[in-house]
Scaffold this active site. Sequence first.
Site, PDB file in Angstrom:
ATOM      1  N   LYS A 171       0.667  -1.184   0.068  1.00  0.00           N
ATOM      2  CA  LYS A 171      -0.146   0.136   0.111  1.00  0.00           C
ATOM      3  C   LYS A 171       0.861   1.086  -0.003  1.00  0.00           C
ATOM      4  O   LYS A 171       0.468   2.356  -0.692  1.00  0.00           O
ATOM      5  CB  LYS A 171      -0.996   0.018   1.071  1.00  0.00           C
ATOM      6  CG  LYS A 171      -1.659   1.140   1.370  1.00  0.00           C
ATOM      7  CD  LYS A 171      -2.714   1.446  -0.005  1.00  0.00           C
ATOM      8  CE  LYS A 171      -3.594   2.786   0.121  1.00  0.00           C
ATOM      9  NZ  LYS A 171      -4.503   2.782   1.277  1.00  0.00           N
ATOM     10  N   LYS A 239       0.075  11.893   5.423  1.00  0.00           N
ATOM     11  CA  LYS A 239       0.544  10.739   6.486  1.00  0.00           C
ATOM     12  C   LYS A 239       0.987   9.324   5.691  1.00  0.00           C
ATOM     13  O   LYS A 239       2.189   9.130   6.026  1.00  0.00           O
ATOM     14  CB  LYS A 239      -0.767  10.341   7.261  1.00  0.00           C
ATOM     15  CG  LYS A 239      -0.567   9.165   8.058  1.00  0.00           C
ATOM     16  CD  LYS A 239      -0.962   7.888   7.521  1.00  0.00           C
ATOM     17  CE  LYS A 239      -2.462   7.675   7.374  1.00  0.00           C
ATOM     18  NZ  LYS A 239      -2.871   6.306   6.796  1.00  0.00           N
TER      19      LYS A 239
END
Length: 297
Positions: A171, A239
């Site tokens: 990811k 983030k």
Amino acid sequence: MSKIAVIGLGIMGLPMAKNLVSAGHEVTGYNRSQDKVDAFVEAGGQGAGSVAEAVSGAEVVITMVPDSPDVEGVVSGEDGVFANAPQGALWIDASTIRPDVAARLAEAAREAGIRPLDAPVSGGEQGAIDGVLSIMVGGSAEDFAAAEEVLNGVGKTIVHVGPSGSGQTVKAANQLIVASNIQVLGEAVAFLEAYGVDTDAALKVLGGGLAGSKVLDQKGQKMLDRNFDPGFRLALHHKDMGIVTSAAREANVAIPLGALVAQLVASTVNQGDGSLDHSGLFKQVLKLSGREAEDQA
């Protein structure tokens, strides 16, 4: 069909939970804000007032929360998943967090008798609504096989990529590719607009060639329309870019373009645009090009 608890009913978690209800599962949802729980109940799900209540008796627990500390917060402690889910339950963390945290929490889950999978998703809000998410799964092959029926209710491309933490590593690579693509797409749109090209026609023909991508298909029109309603917020991508730059440094991998894009994402967020869709990177391109005032006229 399974008895499922979904912890986190945000932009991604709520449509995922709804699709699991539509697939015939018995689904209980929990969210810190009651309005999200109410929306899920209206869609046919069951609501819970705490994590402990949601996971009681659950065969499968799905967590979909913003960051590593949030995941730790919902799985740990007396009221957390590990202390209240039944022995042998599957825990599927669909959040995007640090790979090292995912591996550490997976070990803690196994010690608590819970079967862990890190299964972050890609596809944005629309992919969650349509149930066609791409899901990269880390964990044991046996646990992956046990979770496939549930994962099929929310995703289309579902791949076991390795042991615990591997899903989060893949990811991170995904987020690196997506952010870089969005940045370059924004530069291309600004370039086309500066020359007065028919941008709708331009994006259509670009989408049919080697420059075509899902990013172009899903984000190009948002840039043309200056519509940055969030499908995936810039603050979350900020983030995620922190995750990938940190992980790359630990692995001694150079990502010069990724590091630059990470700074551009950070700059956009720091200017107050963190709540926008990540296609809002286009605003930074316009500003750097001296076209911001023109865009707002």
